[in-house]
Each structure stands twice: as C-alpha cells, then as structure tokens.
Design an enzyme around this catalytic site. Structure first.
Site, mmCIF file in Angstrom:
data_model
loop_
_atom_site.group_PDB
_atom_site.id
_atom_site.type_symbol
_atom_site.label_atom_id
_atom_site.label_comp_id
_atom_site.label_asym_id
_atom_site.label_seq_id
_atom_site.Cartn_x
_atom_site.Cartn_y
_atom_site.Cartn_z
ATOM 1 N N GLU A 1 49.297 57.906 35.647
ATOM 2 C CA GLU A 1 47.950 58.426 35.383
ATOM 3 C C GLU A 1 48.031 59.554 34.347
ATOM 4 O O GLU A 1 49.085 60.178 34.191
ATOM 5 C CB GLU A 1 47.375 59.051 36.668
ATOM 6 C CG GLU A 1 47.376 58.147 37.869
ATOM 7 C CD GLU A 1 46.170 57.242 37.925
ATOM 8 O OE1 GLU A 1 45.197 57.502 37.201
ATOM 9 O OE2 GLU A 1 46.220 56.266 38.691
ATOM 10 N N PHE B 1 34.364 48.518 41.354
ATOM 11 C CA PHE B 1 34.715 47.369 40.515
ATOM 12 C C PHE B 1 35.565 47.869 39.342
ATOM 13 O O PHE B 1 35.300 47.606 38.181
ATOM 14 C CB PHE B 1 33.440 46.666 40.021
ATOM 15 C CG PHE B 1 33.664 45.235 39.608
ATOM 16 C CD1 PHE B 1 34.116 44.297 40.528
ATOM 17 C CD2 PHE B 1 33.427 44.824 38.304
ATOM 18 C CE1 PHE B 1 34.318 42.966 40.159
ATOM 19 C CE2 PHE B 1 33.621 43.498 37.922
ATOM 20 C CZ PHE B 1 34.065 42.570 38.851
ATOM 21 N N ILE C 1 53.294 44.128 48.637
ATOM 22 C CA ILE C 1 54.322 43.866 49.677
ATOM 23 C C ILE C 1 53.656 43.845 51.063
ATOM 24 O O ILE C 1 53.052 44.838 51.463
ATOM 25 C CB ILE C 1 55.422 44.962 49.671
ATOM 26 C CG1 ILE C 1 56.056 45.078 48.281
ATOM 27 C CG2 ILE C 1 56.470 44.668 50.721
ATOM 28 C CD1 ILE C 1 57.086 46.206 48.166
ATOM 29 N N LYS D 1 44.684 54.555 50.391
ATOM 30 C CA LYS D 1 45.730 55.173 51.227
ATOM 31 C C LYS D 1 45.379 56.596 51.662
ATOM 32 O O LYS D 1 45.629 56.986 52.793
ATOM 33 C CB LYS D 1 47.073 55.173 50.503
ATOM 34 C CG LYS D 1 47.000 55.795 49.119
ATOM 35 C CD LYS D 1 47.724 54.970 48.091
ATOM 36 C CE LYS D 1 46.976 55.017 46.784
ATOM 37 N NZ LYS D 1 47.486 54.143 45.772
ATOM 38 N N LYS E 1 51.304 56.963 52.040
ATOM 39 C CA LYS E 1 51.758 55.639 52.453
ATOM 40 C C LYS E 1 52.752 55.744 53.608
ATOM 41 O O LYS E 1 52.725 54.949 54.549
ATOM 42 C CB LYS E 1 52.393 54.921 51.257
ATOM 43 C CG LYS E 1 51.382 54.678 50.138
ATOM 44 C CD LYS E 1 52.062 54.294 48.853
ATOM 45 C CE LYS E 1 51.055 54.020 47.746
ATOM 46 N NZ LYS E 1 51.695 53.796 46.435
ATOM 47 N N GLY F 1 48.711 47.743 40.434
ATOM 48 C CA GLY F 1 48.228 46.790 39.434
ATOM 49 C C GLY F 1 47.067 45.973 39.965
ATOM 50 O O GLY F 1 46.923 45.778 41.173
ATOM 51 N N VAL G 1 41.247 47.583 40.888
ATOM 52 C CA VAL G 1 41.476 46.721 42.054
ATOM 53 C C VAL G 1 40.272 45.807 42.311
ATOM 54 O O VAL G 1 40.443 44.608 42.613
ATOM 55 C CB VAL G 1 41.803 47.566 43.315
ATOM 56 C CG1 VAL G 1 42.094 46.666 44.510
ATOM 57 C CG2 VAL G 1 42.991 48.482 43.048
ATOM 58 N N GLY H 1 51.064 52.558 30.604
ATOM 59 C CA GLY H 1 50.073 52.301 31.648
ATOM 60 C C GLY H 1 50.624 52.381 33.057
ATOM 61 O O GLY H 1 50.012 51.893 34.011
HETATM 62 N N1 LIG Z 1 45.117 50.729 40.877
HETATM 63 C C1 LIG Z 1 46.080 50.314 41.701
HETATM 64 O O1 LIG Z 1 47.061 49.687 41.268
HETATM 65 C C2 LIG Z 1 45.980 50.568 43.178
HETATM 66 C C3 LIG Z 1 46.989 50.097 44.034
HETATM 67 C C4 LIG Z 1 46.871 50.296 45.422
HETATM 68 C C5 LIG Z 1 45.755 50.956 45.926
HETATM 69 N N2 LIG Z 1 44.805 51.433 45.061
HETATM 70 C C6 LIG Z 1 43.621 52.105 45.632
HETATM 71 O O2 LIG Z 1 42.467 51.307 45.386
HETATM 72 C C7 LIG Z 1 41.311 52.141 45.228
HETATM 73 C C8 LIG Z 1 40.639 51.832 43.892
HETATM 74 O O3 LIG Z 1 41.532 52.130 42.842
HETATM 75 P P1 LIG Z 1 41.252 51.640 41.338
HETATM 76 O O4 LIG Z 1 42.529 51.835 40.619
HETATM 77 O O5 LIG Z 1 40.610 50.306 41.351
HETATM 78 O O6 LIG Z 1 40.193 52.745 40.845
HETATM 79 P P2 LIG Z 1 39.332 52.717 39.497
HETATM 80 O O7 LIG Z 1 39.880 51.722 38.540
HETATM 81 O O8 LIG Z 1 39.205 54.128 39.065
HETATM 82 O O9 LIG Z 1 37.894 52.186 39.964
HETATM 83 C C9 LIG Z 1 37.118 52.911 40.858
HETATM 84 C C10 LIG Z 1 35.804 52.193 41.088
HETATM 85 O O10 LIG Z 1 35.094 52.867 42.112
HETATM 86 C C11 LIG Z 1 33.743 53.053 41.702
HETATM 87 N N3 LIG Z 1 33.224 54.226 42.422
HETATM 88 C C12 LIG Z 1 33.716 55.498 42.422
HETATM 89 N N4 LIG Z 1 33.016 56.272 43.302
HETATM 90 C C13 LIG Z 1 32.070 55.452 43.836
HETATM 91 C C14 LIG Z 1 31.049 55.654 44.795
HETATM 92 N N5 LIG Z 1 30.858 56.846 45.385
HETATM 93 N N6 LIG Z 1 30.264 54.590 45.143
HETATM 94 C C15 LIG Z 1 30.451 53.377 44.559
HETATM 95 N N7 LIG Z 1 31.422 53.129 43.651
HETATM 96 C C16 LIG Z 1 32.202 54.159 43.283
HETATM 97 C C17 LIG Z 1 33.818 53.209 40.191
HETATM 98 O O11 LIG Z 1 32.530 52.912 39.654
HETATM 99 P P3 LIG Z 1 32.253 52.805 38.080
HETATM 100 O O12 LIG Z 1 32.893 51.493 37.654
HETATM 101 O O13 LIG Z 1 30.796 52.787 37.978
HETATM 102 O O14 LIG Z 1 32.920 53.998 37.468
HETATM 103 C C18 LIG Z 1 34.886 52.152 39.857
HETATM 104 O O15 LIG Z 1 34.301 50.871 39.755
HETATM 105 C C19 LIG Z 1 41.837 53.585 45.346
HETATM 106 O O16 LIG Z 1 41.682 54.014 46.667
HETATM 107 C C20 LIG Z 1 43.326 53.462 45.012
HETATM 108 O O17 LIG Z 1 44.094 54.469 45.624
HETATM 109 C C21 LIG Z 1 44.881 51.247 43.711
#
Ligand SMILES: NC(=O)c1ccc[n+]([C@@H]2O[C@H](COP(=O)([O-])OP(=O)(O)OC[C@H]3O[C@@H](n4cnc5c(N)ncnc54)[C@H](OP(=O)(O)O)[C@@H]3O)[C@@H](O)[C@H]2O)c1
Length: 397
Positions: free
Chosen positions: A185, A14, A130, A99, A200, A297, A17, A182
C-alpha cells in the site's frame, strides 16, 4: 438455506475484492447465487456493471427481504462491524473478508451468531486463497493441534524476498519496489509493522485453540528495522528472514506473537516467496502439514469469498469446536523466546532481561546478543522502541 434455492446476494464494497467476487461468480458455473444489489461509498465512480446494481444506501440491502446473504467487502472496519451486526440481527447470513473487524470484535460476533442462529463466514480474512479456517474447524476437529505458524502477509513477504534474494539490501528501496509492483500500500504501516498479520493470527488462534484474543495484546514487531548487517548475518548462516505469526500450545496455554524470524534456507517457509502466504500446522500425530497460496489479490481473495457463499448453500457454519472443547484457556507470557537483538550502543540494552545468553558480538557500528527472554519481559522492555534496536526471533527448527 435449501439446496435448490438460488442465493440472493447483497454486496457491500466493489473495490479490489468486490470486483474479484463478481468475476469469480461469473465464471463459476455450479454456484446458484445472484447479485441483487451492491452498496458503495461514491455514487459518482465509474463501474463495470450497470448503474441499476448500485446504491449508496445500506438499507437497500440490509432491509431488502429478497436478499438472504450479505457479503461485506469494504475497507472501513468500524462501518463494516455495524453492517455485519445489523445483518446478523436481521437473520441474514454474512460472508466477509475484513480481518480487522473480525479480530477486533470476535467475541461479539460469536455471540451474535449464537443468539440469532445465523452463519458468519470469513475464510478470505485469514490468508485469502488458503482454506485454513475451514480446515482448522473441520479437518483438525480435535484438540491435538500443537502449533500454527506462518507467513500471513504478502506485502512484507514480497519486501523480505527482495531483501534476501534480489540485489537490494536497503529496506526503503525494497519497499518502493513492492509499491511499484502493486504489492504494498502507499501507506504500508499496517503491513510492515506487523498489524495486518496480527489480526489474522488472532483469528487463527480462535479456530485453532479456542481462545478469544484482543489483537493488540499479541506481541508484534515489524520488519522496518532490518538492516544490511542483519541480512549478512542470515546469509552467513544459510538462513533467510520471514515475518512469522506463531501460536504454539503447551498444556492449556498458547504462546503467540508476530515478529521477523530466521528460517533455515531449506525450510518450507523459506520457499514461500514474494506475495505468497504459507501456513504450517503441527499436531501431535500428523507432525507438520504445510499450506501455501496467494494471500491477497482480487481473484484469489474473491474465490475464497465465493467458496464461503457456496458453503452457505449447504448450511455450513463455523461451530467454533475448539472454543467448546476449551482446547486452551489463556495466553502464556512466561515462555522463553530465543532472540537475536542487534543495536548500535551497549548502553541501550538492559541486560537483566536475558535469562540466558548464547552469543555476543561487537563491531564498530553493530553489536548483537543472542539469548533467551520471556515474552513478558520483552513486552516490558521499553528500550526495544529505540529505532537502532532490531529483534529477530531465532527459533530452533
Ligand atoms: N485486497 C486484498 O487483496 C484483500 C485480501 C484479503 C482481505 N481483504 C479485505 O477485503 C476488504 C476490502 O478490501 P479491498 O482491497 O477490496 O478494498 P478497496 O479496493 O479499497 O475497496 C473498498 C470498497 O468499499 C467501498 N466502501 C468503503 N466504505 C464503504 C461504506 N461505508 N459503505 C459502502 N461501501 C463502502 C468502496 O466504495 P467506492 O468504490 O465507492 O470507493 C470500495 O468499493 C477489506 O476488509 C480488506 O482488508 C482484501
């Protein structure tokens, strides 16, 4: 999944994404899906939803008979693979945005889908908003695709837009600007060294040409060595620089790599600026088609995840048609790439790798060669690891 039944979701993660999915679901009136439970890592973090929704125990979702779809949105690829494979074995459909997990385990995940006859959808993993995977699967449902290439990473595109259009010509300043806004990373390695777009690309190759590729086998060169000299070279020739992931099919082989490329200023991909992504698809009879949109995003990515959840309500699944058609069978390492190679000392470069040389330049501090090298020889050239060497693809568009 019947059309009238509401989909019951168990969400892992949570963060950026996960919360985007929650917001998009809330505002999408037509979708019949409810969140049953959300599994996170840190039980103490403050959340925008009632604490009764949260657990840190994966079994509360995976072994819950009420939940029929697992939405995997965590930032740990190996933990994600365990969650996703367990869910598929339990007969639960899965939507994910991960990915790295998909690219690293594509063949195993394909086998699991076939064995347990459950869908796994991952549109958000390729270019976030996309809709490229579903288009490759459904619209380009034949083996006439010849090339797919694009800007698959928003952070590096933001940095490159800064370097080529804004006042700074210094890589570290452009990176800091992206971080402050933002768009990069705090540890930007995965992006600037090209590893993120490589995952990808590996996924797109599977859906465009039907080959399983190990992402680490795709030649990748990042953008961190781009210098003022390279930018000036581009400017003088009315070119811009973009990090391009490309897969081009010839007969039954595919030439694939990810590296910075010179792009003519009036080209579709040059118009993709800042955090946007863009994908060009070329097929025998349609010639070029162009997709653009936000590649990252919270809400753009959340919206792709919600679109996959919605697709499950009408029993959609990837059929991996190109794999079944045996559209292509292997990667091609013998293709010639036209490259600009810039360096600080002639003794660094092994000239024997060039098949042809079209241009040479020497000045006090910078030298370059433009010439053709096979992908195989480029991969073997140890001297390109020297930080004073930069490589930019110089394709003929
Ligand atoms: N951000 C983007 O724009 C974007 C775009 C495309 C794809 N993605 C992909 O989407 C995925 C999530 O990205 P994000 O940016 O949302 O990451 P994020 O903001 O860092 O959030 C990660 C979430 O995963 C939870 N988590 C981590 N390890 C866990 C586990 N073992 N069991 C249960 N929950 C766990 C964390 O819990 P806590 O809240 O308790 O820390 C947090 O809620 C990644 O694979 C990323 O590559 C992201």
């Amino acid at each position: 999944m019947t059309n009238n039944k509401r989909i019951k979701l168990g969400i892992f993660g949570f963060g950026c994404v996960g919360q985007g999915v929650y917001h998009v679901l809330n505002q999408t009136k037509g979708i019949k899906a409810d969140i049953v439970k959300i599994c996170v890592k840190d039980s103490k973090k403050e959340r925008i939803l009632d604490s009764s929704f949260f657990t840190t125990e994966p079994a509360d979702l995976l072994d819950n008979p009420e939940i029929d779809v697992i939405v995997e949105l965590i930032d740990d690829a190996e933990a994600a693979f365990n969650i996703v494979s367990y869910a598929l074995k339990k007969g639960k459909a899965v939507v994910t945005a991960n990915k790295k997990m998909i690219a690293d385990h594509s063949e195993e995940l394909y086998t699991l889908q076939q064995t347990y006859q459950v869908p796994l959808l991952y549109e958000a993993a390729a270019c976030a908003s996309i809709p490229i995977i579903r288009n490759l699967e459904e619209y380009y449902d034949n083996d006439l695709l010849t090339c797919i290439e694009g800007i698959l990473n928003g952070s590096t595109n933001y940095i490159l837009t800064g370097l080529t259009e804004r006042t700074t010509t210094d890589f570290n300043t452009a990176l800091r600007e992206a971080q402050l806004n933002g768009f990069a990373e705090s540890d930007p390695t995965l992006d600037i060294e090209g590893f993120d777009p490589r995952y990808k690309l590996s996924i797109l190759i599977l859906h465009a040409f039907g080959i399983f590729t190990n992402p680490s086998s795709l030649f990748t060169f990042g953008i961190s060595r781009i210098s003022t000299f390279d930018l000036e070279f581009a400017r003088q020739r009315n070119l811009t620089i973009r990090l391009i992931a490309r897969a081009k099919k010839e007969n039954s082989t595919v030439t694939a790599f990810c590296m910075p490329s010179f792009i003519p200023s009036n080209h579709h991909l040059a118009a993709v600026r800042n955090e946007y992504n863009g994908v060009l698809v070329e097929s025998l009879f349609t010639e070029i088609q162009f997709f653009a949109g936000k590649g990252a995003g919270s809400n753009p990515t959340g919206s792709a995840v919600v679109s996959d959840i919605s697709a499950l309500s009408y029993d959609y699944r990837y059929e991996y048609k190109k794999l079944k058609q045996k559209s292509a069978t292997q990667l091609n390492e013998q293709s010639l790439l036209n490259l600009y190679i810039r360096f600080d000392d002639w003794s660094v470069v092994d000239m024997s790798v060039f098949e042809t040389i079209s241009e040479r330049f020497s000045s006090k501090k910078n030298h370059y060669i433009i010439g053709e090298i096979t992908l195989q020889n480029l991969r073997k050239a140890d001297w390109i690891k020297n930080p004073a060497v930069n490589i930019i693809h110089f394709p003929k568009y």
